[in-house]
Write a protein that holds these residues in place. Structure first.
Motif, short mmCIF file in Angstrom:
data_model
loop_
_atom_site.label_atom_id
_atom_site.label_comp_id
_atom_site.label_asym_id
_atom_site.label_seq_id
_atom_site.Cartn_x
_atom_site.Cartn_y
_atom_site.Cartn_z
N ARG B 26 11.53 -6.92 2.46
CA ARG B 26 10.09 -6.55 2.61
C ARG B 26 9.92 -5.81 3.63
O ARG B 26 8.65 -5.30 3.76
N ASN B 113 5.24 -4.68 6.66
CA ASN B 113 5.69 -5.43 5.65
C ASN B 113 5.07 -4.82 4.15
O ASN B 113 3.78 -4.51 4.19
N VAL B 114 5.80 -4.51 3.23
CA VAL B 114 5.31 -3.84 2.11
C VAL B 114 4.30 -4.74 1.15
O VAL B 114 3.60 -4.14 0.35
N ASP B 115 4.40 -6.07 1.47
CA ASP B 115 3.49 -6.85 0.69
C ASP B 115 1.87 -6.68 1.04
O ASP B 115 1.10 -7.20 0.55
N VAL B 117 0.81 -4.03 1.81
CA VAL B 117 0.14 -2.78 1.11
C VAL B 117 -0.20 -2.98 -0.34
O VAL B 117 0.25 -2.43 -1.15
N ASN B 118 -1.32 -3.76 -0.72
CA ASN B 118 -1.45 -3.96 -2.04
C ASN B 118 -2.92 -3.82 -2.54
O ASN B 118 -3.49 -4.45 -3.27
#
Lengths: 648, 122, 186
Positions: B26, B113-115, B117-118
């Motif tokens: 992540r 945390n790439v989650d 960026v949604n």
């Protein structure tokens, strides 16, 4: 000399075309006088060129009088080719002179008549376009070019009838004219195609008029095909030249300006059908059945229209039915094989019918647009020039001796009686129609100019003679209406029948010269006297009805209400057509509109869109926005690729 | 020098670990490093092949005129290293830009945390 | 062979550590370890030049850059909490495994007819050339010759690529020095 003729002939249609473009593009910027001048000048130039070409033509020996002059190759497709080229021979020469000459006079008249109308530029450009199309029709040397001109005059007729398009009745009349013509044109097109096909099957794929005339005896003789072709072609002629059953547009066409009625619906466009039949005489000769049909329809129409014209009160309607009736005479002539007589009557009719229409226009102009003859009367004192010229025209159309109409009508009746394709019954029908013609024309004259005035007092204050630009053409035409017949003076009366001789080389078989038939001179004189008597009877009865005892017509109408109403309502033909043809077509159209178009096509298109929408709402869940999910999808792709490599 | 297959298998293993890392992590930086790991694995495989080019070329040695063999050999054996050089260059460029992006995102969201960026969700 | 095995094992161990650690700095260190092992493997293959470059550029520059960024962002041990996307995790493992299997399969079973070159062919070539082994073709001189003769165009393009990357990185990471309500320009 041939070269000179070729150049002259090529240039004749160019001037009206230029006039059309010029007036069409610049019409709002130019003053009225300029527009009128340009419109008339172009037609005048064409007239000058036509006359010059004619003078050169008559110097050529008889057998060499058929000259072709080409602009460019128009359609070249496989074995079918059609060039934009013109055929100049005696028939074309006569027609061109009539069209440009009478056309020019009408243009000049229009300058006065249309004075003050907002759309003058548009008017003259349409008129010039019409002259161009008519010239193309007359001069074209192949059927495709003729058809181009045919359609072109139909278009101009529509444009000009519906010239005052703000009026519902005018635009409806324009549409009616175009649609009824369309039916005829469809038949014509089928005829042309069938002709080409037959010729091509026999090894000569051509629609060139000269070649058709030469080749048709070998190719078509004795077949049923030629009857079918000629009947289809004649169907086109009935549409354009207002014969039974497609005449219904012509009376309504009187909604257009009066000069338009004069030019298009009296002198030129409606004669296109007659011209076409005469031009293709080589074909028609080979189909005796069609010739009989043409003769019968011609005579029947002549009689039929004359009966309707007896009781109409609208001055232009009377003249319209008179036109239909006279065209019937021309077709009668063609049907019995006397093609030259038909063209002769075409020429004289152009003179006196244009004259009559223009006089009617003059009357209307004076009475501020009044059309109803019941509201006219006693105009003799107010409008002397108009009165005299109209009187001359009425004499001419009634077939009174010494006037042009007498010679041409008499020749037709004579040929109807004696010709191999003719029949005495046809002669009788023609004679009765002649009586009726004389009657209703003089009725028109008496009601309009004689007697005590029934004019609305308000209008009567402003009654005046028309300006020179209108009366001078009237006088010129009156002059022609008198002397125009002498070119065809038959041998029986001491003349040389020059008209027939001039046109003889053009027509195949049939009777080019009435004098070449070996019937007794006595018969000819007898028939001639019968025509004169017929005219006399008509005039006398008209006199009795409208001068001696003006109340007599009303009493007679009161005694026979049924007949009167039928005649007055034109035999209810329009209503019949409406119920039998127009309403069903409208119903079919409505069906297609609501069921096929609204539900079918629109439903399909919308359904497609909503299907895409549904599908994409299923798929869009993939767009989660999460980076890792996207990476997962990448990897799936890689796996699939590797799998492919693996299994290769 | 071990047989060629060993190098290839090793390269595949490293690559697969890299893929797993990309899909599993992540942390944006760790994902980036997994990508670098994948690139390295591929570099290894390229050099392995190019050094062992004679293994490959033995199949075609009959069709080639003898004078040209040295030239071909040189080109093919050196190409591997040249190619890896270019790959490294690209990796460097990618590192620069990718890290710059990560920094920008960090500035905006204060998290790697790439989650988080949604916002491209439908 | 021995060297290879040792290096291979260390590199696999290192890779696994890269992926599984929670502290990104630890992952970075392990990645450097992996890169050095790979450099070693380059040496065993005879590609000395590229081995050197691997250490200098990759381990020395790129990884240093990564460590700079980690330090800059002050990333500590990951405190992301429980991973909500379990399916993603398991699928990821499965797919990675799939790729491994596929790659191994292709390279071993599908390429098995490549085999090794017979010794006499190598002898033939080395005799022709008058060299002892083919290692001269792997030297820096050979690499340079190939790079600047046959690969000149890609070389130039790559330099443009680097330029683009520099500009891109600058644009992306520029700090807005202006006020909040003013639109910033490059």
């Amino acid at each position: 000399m041939e070269e000179q003729i070729k150049i002259l002939v090529k240039l004749v249609p160019v001037f009206p075309l230029i006039g059309f473009l010029f007036n069409g593009i610049l019409n709002r910027r130019l003053p009225e006088k300029t527009v009128g001048f340009i419109g008339s000048f172009t037609v005048f130039s064409s007239f000058v060129l036509s006359s010059w070409a004619f003078l050169l033509l008559i110097q050529l020996p008889e057998h060499a009088r058929s000259i072709q002059s080409s602009w460019f190759d128009w359609v070249v497709s496989g074995s079918f080719s059609s060039a934009f080229s013109f055929l100049y021979d005696p028939l074309a020469a006569v027609m061109m002179l009539v069209v440009t000459g009478v056309g020019f006079l009408i243009h000049v008249y229009s300058i006065g008549y249309m004075h003050g109308d907002g759309g003058v530029g548009r008017y003259f450009s349409y008129l010039n376009l019409f002259v161009f199309a008519m010239l193309t029709l007359i001069m074209g040397d192949n059927l495709l070019l003729l058809y181009l001109g045919w359609e072109g005059v139909g278009l101009c007729s529509y444009l000009l009838i519906g010239f005052w398009f703000h009026k519902d009745s005018a635009s409806n009349a324009g549409k009616k004219a175009f649609i009824v013509n369309r039916i005829g044109d469809f038949g014509f097109a089928l005829g042309v195609m069938l002709l080409f096909w037959t010729f091509a099957a026999a090894g000569h794929p051509t629609i060139n008029l000269t070649e058709i005339s030469h080749l048709s005896p070998e190719i078509l003789a004795g077949g049923g095909i030629v009857t079918l072709i000629t009947l289809l072609l004649f169907l086109g002629a009935t549409g354009k030249s207002a014969q039974i059953p497609l005449y219904v547009w012509l009376p309504d066409a009187m909604e257009g300006p009066t000069p338009v009625s004069a030019l298009i619906h009296a002198a030129t466009m409606v004669t296109a059908g007659v011209y076409m039949v005469c031009r293709l005489s080589a074909l028609f000769i080979l189909a005796p059945v069609t010739m009989l049909v043409i003769a019968i329809i011609g005579a029947a129409t002549a009689l039929f229209a004359a009966t309707i014209g007896l009781v109409q009160n609208d001055i232009k309607r009377v003249l319209a039915y008179s036109t239909i009736s006279q065209l019937g005479y021309m077709f009668l002539a063609c049907g019995v094989g006397a093609f030259a007589s038909g063209i002769f009557h075409l020429m004289t009719h152009a003179f006196f019918k244009a004259l009559l229409f223009m006089c009617a226009g003059s009357v209307m102009h004076a009475l501020a647009g009044e059309l109803d003859m019941q509201k006219m009367g006693g105009l003799k004192k107010y409008m002397p020039y108009t009165f005299v010229t109209m009187f001359v025209g009425t004499l001419a159309i009634s077939g009174v001796p010494l006037f042009s109409g007498f010679f041409s009508k008499d020749e037709i009746l004579y040929n109807a009686f004696i010709s191999q394709n003719g029949h005495p019954l046809l002669w009788v029908m023609g004679l009765i129609a002649a009586i009726l013609t004389a009657f209703y024309m003089f009725r028109l004259l008496f009601l309009t100019f004689y007697g005590k005035s029934r004019i609305d007092p308000e209008v009567e204050k402003h009654v005046h003679e028309s300006p020179k630009s209108m009366t001078v053409p009237l006088m010129i035409l009156a002059f022609l209406a008198v002397i125009g017949g002498y070119v065809g003076l038959p041998h029986a009366l001491g003349g040389g029948a020059w008209f027939d001789k001039f046109l003889h080389p053009v027509f195949a078989g049939g009777h080019g010269e009435s004098a070449a038939v070996h019937h007794s001179l006595g018969l000819e004189y007898g028939l001639m006297i019968a025509s004169v008597v017929a005219a006399g009877i008509g005039i006398f009865v008209a006199f009795m009805f409208y001068i001696a005892d003006p109340e007599r017509p009303k009493r007679l109408a009161g005694k026979f209400p049924g007949i009167y109403n039928t005649l007055f309502n034109k035999y209810y033909v329009d209503e019949l057509y409406n119920a039998a043809i127009v309403q069903p077509v409208i119903a079919i159209g409505r069906f297609f509109w609501q069921i096929t178009d609204l539900r079918g096509v629109d439903g399909f298109a919308n359904g497609l869109a909503s299907a895409v929408g549904w599908l994409s709402s299923m798929i869009r869940v993939i767009h989660t926005g999460f980076l890792r999910n996207y990476a997962l999808v990448f990897v799936i792709g890689v796996i699939v690729l590797l799998g492919y490599v693996m299994f290769k | 020098m071990a047989p060629l297959e060993y190098y290839i298998v090793l390269s595949a293993v490293l690559f697969a670990i890299g893929v797993w890392g990309v899909l599993r992590s992540r942390n944006a930086i760790v994902i980036f490093m997994s990508i670098e790991l994948m690139l390295n694995a591929v570099n290894l495989s390229i050099v392995a092949f190019s050094s062992n080019i004679k293994v490959v070329i033995s199949r075609f040695i009959e069709a080639v005129p003898p004078q040209r063999i040295p030239d071909i050999l040189q080109t093919s054996m050196a190409s591997g290293q040249v190619f890896v050089l270019l790959v490294m260059t690209v990796a460097a460029a990618e590192a620069a830009v990718g890290l710059a992006i990560i920094i920008s995102i960090f500035r905006a969201k204060n998290s790697v945390n790439v989650d988080d960026v949604n916002i491209m969700k439908w | 062979m021995l060297i290879f095995s040792i290096l291979a094992l260390i590199s696999i161990f290192g890779a696994l550590m890269v992926v599984t650690r929670k502290n990104p700095l630890t992952s970075a260190i392990y990645l450097i370890l992996v890169m050095c092992c790979i450099a070693g493997m380059f040496v065993t293959l005879g590609a000395l030049f590229i081995a050197a470059l691997q250490v200098i550029v990759y381990a020395g520059a790129i990884m240093v850059l990564v460590i700079f960024v980690i330090m800059l962002l002050n990333l500590r041990k990951d405190e992301f909490g429980y991973d909500k996307k379990l399916l993603q995790k398991y699928l990821g493992f499965a797919f990675a495994g799939l790729i491994l299997i596929q790659a191994v399969f292709i390279t071993t079973w599908a390429m098995k007819d490549y085999g090794g070159i017979p010794e006499e062919d190598i002898a033939e070539i080395t005799e022709m050339e008058g060299i002892e082994s083919l290692d001269k073709y792997l030297s820096a001189e050979s690499v340079a010759e190939t790079l600047f003769k046959k690969f000149a165009y890609p070389f130039e393009v790559t330099s443009v690529l680097l330029l683009t990357a520099i500009i891109g990185a600058l644009v992306v990471s520029k700090k807005r020095l202006l006020d909040e309500d003013e639109e910033g320009e490059i």
